[in-house]
Write a protein that holds these residues in place. Structure first.
Motif, PDB file in Angstrom:
ATOM      1  N   ILE A  67       1.156 -50.055  -1.988  1.00 37.03           N
ATOM      2  CA  ILE A  67       0.913 -49.951  -3.418  1.00 37.03           C
ATOM      3  C   ILE A  67      -0.185 -50.938  -3.806  1.00 37.03           C
ATOM      4  CG2 ILE A  67       2.755 -51.562  -3.995  1.00 37.03           C
ATOM      5  CD1 ILE A  67       3.254 -49.826  -6.516  1.00 37.03           C
ATOM      6  N   ALA A  68      -1.052 -50.508  -4.704  1.00 36.26           N
ATOM      7  CA  ALA A  68      -2.126 -51.377  -5.176  1.00 36.26           C
ATOM      8  C   ALA A  68      -1.540 -52.511  -6.010  1.00 36.26           C
ATOM      9  CB  ALA A  68      -3.126 -50.581  -6.001  1.00 36.26           C
ATOM     10  N   VAL A  69      -2.117 -53.683  -5.886  1.00 38.47           N
ATOM     11  CA  VAL A  69      -1.644 -54.853  -6.621  1.00 38.47           C
ATOM     12  C   VAL A  69      -1.600 -54.559  -8.118  1.00 38.47           C
ATOM     13  CG1 VAL A  69      -2.197 -57.236  -7.250  1.00 38.47           C
ATOM     14  CG2 VAL A  69      -2.420 -56.497  -4.871  1.00 38.47           C
ATOM     15  N   ILE A  70      -2.604 -53.896  -8.627  1.00 39.85           N
ATOM     16  CA  ILE A  70      -2.655 -53.602 -10.062  1.00 39.85           C
ATOM     17  C   ILE A  70      -1.465 -52.755 -10.496  1.00 39.85           C
ATOM     18  CG2 ILE A  70      -4.107 -51.546  -9.918  1.00 39.85           C
ATOM     19  CD1 ILE A  70      -5.633 -52.805 -12.376  1.00 39.85           C
ATOM     20  N   ASP A  71      -1.026 -51.829  -9.636  1.00 43.88           N
ATOM     21  CA  ASP A  71       0.145 -51.010  -9.948  1.00 43.88           C
ATOM     22  C   ASP A  71       1.434 -51.793  -9.738  1.00 43.88           C
ATOM     23  OD1 ASP A  71      -1.467 -48.797 -10.572  1.00 43.88           O
ATOM     24  OD2 ASP A  71      -1.495 -48.144  -8.468  1.00 43.88           O
ATOM     25  N   ALA A  72       1.438 -52.672  -8.762  1.00 42.61           N
ATOM     26  CA  ALA A  72       2.625 -53.471  -8.465  1.00 42.61           C
ATOM     27  C   ALA A  72       2.981 -54.378  -9.638  1.00 42.61           C
ATOM     28  CB  ALA A  72       2.402 -54.297  -7.201  1.00 42.61           C
ATOM     29  N   ARG A  73       2.004 -54.814 -10.385  1.00 47.89           N
ATOM     30  CA  ARG A  73       2.278 -55.671 -11.548  1.00 47.89           C
ATOM     31  C   ARG A  73       3.189 -54.958 -12.538  1.00 47.89           C
ATOM     32  NH1 ARG A  73      -3.871 -57.762 -12.353  1.00 47.89           N
ATOM     33  NH2 ARG A  73      -3.833 -59.267 -10.649  1.00 47.89           N
ATOM     34  N   LYS A  74       2.940 -53.679 -12.723  1.00 45.75           N
ATOM     35  CA  LYS A  74       3.734 -52.904 -13.690  1.00 45.75           C
ATOM     36  C   LYS A  74       5.138 -52.631 -13.170  1.00 45.75           C
ATOM     37  CE  LYS A  74       0.579 -49.775 -13.641  1.00 45.75           C
ATOM     38  NZ  LYS A  74      -0.193 -48.547 -13.757  1.00 45.75           N
ATOM     39  N   ASP A  75       5.263 -52.473 -11.857  1.00 50.37           N
ATOM     40  CA  ASP A  75       6.527 -52.042 -11.260  1.00 50.37           C
ATOM     41  C   ASP A  75       7.163 -53.104 -10.371  1.00 50.37           C
ATOM     42  OD1 ASP A  75       6.147 -49.493 -12.420  1.00 50.37           O
ATOM     43  OD2 ASP A  75       4.856 -48.902 -10.745  1.00 50.37           O
ATOM     44  N   LEU A  76       6.908 -54.369 -10.653  1.00 49.14           N
ATOM     45  CA  LEU A  76       7.372 -55.433  -9.759  1.00 49.14           C
ATOM     46  C   LEU A  76       8.888 -55.413  -9.577  1.00 49.14           C
ATOM     47  CD1 LEU A  76       6.688 -57.808  -7.967  1.00 49.14           C
ATOM     48  CD2 LEU A  76       6.820 -59.290  -9.975  1.00 49.14           C
ATOM     49  N   ALA A  77       9.643 -55.253 -10.650  1.00 48.66           N
ATOM     50  CA  ALA A  77      11.107 -55.261 -10.536  1.00 48.66           C
ATOM     51  C   ALA A  77      11.572 -54.144  -9.611  1.00 48.66           C
ATOM     52  CB  ALA A  77      11.749 -55.118 -11.911  1.00 48.66           C
ATOM     53  N   GLU A  78      10.990 -52.976  -9.735  1.00 50.02           N
ATOM     54  CA  GLU A  78      11.363 -51.844  -8.878  1.00 50.02           C
ATOM     55  C   GLU A  78      11.009 -52.132  -7.417  1.00 50.02           C
ATOM     56  OE1 GLU A  78       9.944 -47.404  -7.682  1.00 50.02           O
ATOM     57  OE2 GLU A  78       9.299 -48.164  -9.628  1.00 50.02           O
TER      58      GLU A  78
END
Length: 98
Positions: free
Chosen positions: A4-15
């Motif tokens: 997963i791209a870091v930029i996307d991981a920021r939004k979905d970190l808890a998941e």
């Protein structure tokens, strides 16, 4: 293992953290298409650290054998301290000039 791209991981970190913690999934973080880091379950981290510890012990045993054979030079703790304290004083002096 998913990526997963870091930029996307920021939004979905808890998941992502839940996937690693409870689903035992390894998630690789990417930046501009390149792997930069991974989120792994704690069990995986424990295994990696145990492997590192084992490698450290093996390397220490090899070094000790070289010392016993006389092919490895030793130095005292005072010599090590003097060497690195001298280097630290020099680095501090250089920083102070800036």
């Amino acid at each position: 293992m998913s990526k997963i791209a870091v930029i996307d991981a920021r939004k979905d970190l808890a998941e992502i953290l839940n996937r690693a913690a409870y689903g035992k999934e390894r998630v690789v973080l990417t930046r501009r298409g390149k792997d930069v880091a991974a989120i792994v379950p704690m069990d995986d981290l424990a295994i990696l650290e145990a492997i590192e510890d084992h490698m450290d012990v093996a390397e220490s045993e090899k070094t000790l054998e070289r010392v016993k054979r006389g092919s490895e030079k030793t130095c005292s703790l005072d010599e090590v301290k003097a060497k690195y304290q001298h280097g630290r004083r020099r680095a501090t002096a250089v920083k102070g000039k800036n």
